[in-house]
Design an enzyme around this catalytic site. Structure first.
Site, short mmCIF file in Angstrom:
data_model
loop_
_atom_site.label_atom_id
_atom_site.label_comp_id
_atom_site.label_asym_id
_atom_site.label_seq_id
_atom_site.Cartn_x
_atom_site.Cartn_y
_atom_site.Cartn_z
N LYS A 54 0.85 -1.20 0.00
CA LYS A 54 0.00 0.00 0.00
C LYS A 54 0.87 1.24 0.00
CE LYS A 54 -3.93 -2.23 2.19
NZ LYS A 54 -4.52 -2.71 3.44
N GLN A 98 -5.06 -1.31 9.58
CA GLN A 98 -5.01 -2.66 9.02
C GLN A 98 -5.66 -3.66 9.99
OE1 GLN A 98 -3.60 -3.49 5.88
NE2 GLN A 98 -4.54 -5.46 6.31
N ASP A 121 -11.33 2.99 3.93
CA ASP A 121 -11.74 1.58 3.86
C ASP A 121 -13.27 1.45 3.79
OD1 ASP A 121 -9.96 -0.49 3.58
OD2 ASP A 121 -9.46 -0.63 5.71
#
Ligand code: NDP
Length: 296
Positions: A54, A98, A121
């Site tokens: 990422k 995460q 997200d």
């Protein structure tokens, strides 16, 4: 019939290119550099690989990348304090924590502490609600990537029968909401579904997000259907570890009209959509027009 392969790797490269162009324009016209902060708690090796990828792709798109690695035993309060700092930081337009988090942390509490406009997200409860009510939301990256591929392949999805196998909060449910918003007739199947094969055979669009290697076989696919395989499963075969999807590619590709492979299908689209969401979040934060085709 032999299905057309939907090349997610090439598509993702195209999306990343569009994002990079959008970032370059933001910099040139407004002096704004989008920034993405990724927070990793603990030392899960798979998560470390994701976070590294990422960060690399964020920089390649011309954005600023901020990485925070916290020890596995970090108190939840410290993580919440970091999120509060990132929420207030104007250089940070997107925040991603995460998952999974260590067991002593409440993932819902942590995710809902992120400023919804920076929740790239799309897991914050406000974004879930906005998506469910057909309003402008930050949309979870994996289903957003699936939708982009479906639109690209099929054009209008209106009136098509869509079956989503899997009802998780990160893939199945938002995928179903997106397809409903495209005016598909949507069925969500799960582990209690009776006669999954016949449910799947009714699908013009079949999305598999289950986590079971190759469980959707060709006899469960309607001839000509578009099959999107979200699954990523590691299996041992001939003494080697291989990645396979939730769809049995060999038999399904004999019946389907189009199909995503694993690897090289949905997987690469997920990070591309994370970058797209970061660009979208930046534009929204500054009241600027959103880049076309990268958000819903
Ligand atoms: P979850 O484990 O959270 O959800 C799996 C879903 O599948 C559940 O809703 C479960 O039903 C359903 N299910 C399980 N067994 C069956 C069965 N026999 N028949 C029908 N439905 C079943 O998984 P995720 O949604 O997080 O992920 C799904 C897959 O997608 C995984 O392989 C994951 O690795 C992959 N993935 C890939 C991403 C990418 O970037 N390409 C990103 C995210 C995930 P129930 O609710 O009843 O238990």
């Amino acid at each position: 019939m032999t299905a057309r392969i939907i090349d997610g790797k090439a598509f993702a490269a195209r999306v990343r290119g569009q994002v990079a162009e959008g970032v370059a324009r933001l910099k040139a016209d407004h002096g704004i550099t989008p920034g993405l902060a990724v927070v990793l708690v603990g030392e899960d090796p798979a998560s470390e690989v994701y976070v590294r990828n990422k960060g690399k792709q964020t920089l390649e798109a011309g954005m600023a990348s901020f990485e925070y690695k916290l020890a596995a035993d970090t108190p939840e309060a410290d993580l919440l304090a970091l999120i509060a700092r990132l929420n207030a930081d104007p250089a940070v337009n997107g925040i991603l924590v995460q998952l999974p988090l260590p067991g002593h942390m409440n993932a819902d509490l942590v995710i809902n502490a992120i400023e919804p406009g920076k929740d790239v997200d799309g897991f914050h409860i406000l974004n879930v609600g906005l998506l469910g009510t057909g309003q402008k939301a930050m949309v979870p990256c994996t289903p957003l990537g699936c939708l982009m591929m479906l639109r690209d392949h099929l054009g209008s999805l209106s009136g098509l029968n869509a079956v989503v196998v899997g009802r998780s909060n990160i893939v199945g449910k938002p995928m179903a909401q997106l397809l409903l918003a495209e005016s598909c007739t949507v069925t969500v199947a799960h582990s209690r579904t009776r006669d999954l094969a016949s449910v799947c055979r009714g699908a013009d669009i079949l999305v598999a997000a289950v986590g079971r290697p190759e469980m959707i076989t060709g006899d469960m696919v309607k001839p000509g259907a578009t099959v999107i395989d979200v699954g990523i499963n590691r299996v041992e075969r001939d003494g080697k570890t291989r990645l396979v999807g939730d769809v049995d590619f060999a038999s399904a590709s004999e019946v389907a009209g189009a199909i995503t492979p694993v690897p090289g299908g949905v997987g690469p689209m997920t990070i591309a959509c994370l970058l797209a969401n970061t660009l979208t979040a930046t534009c929204r934060a500054h009241g600027l027009p959103e880049p076309e085709g990268l958000a819903v």
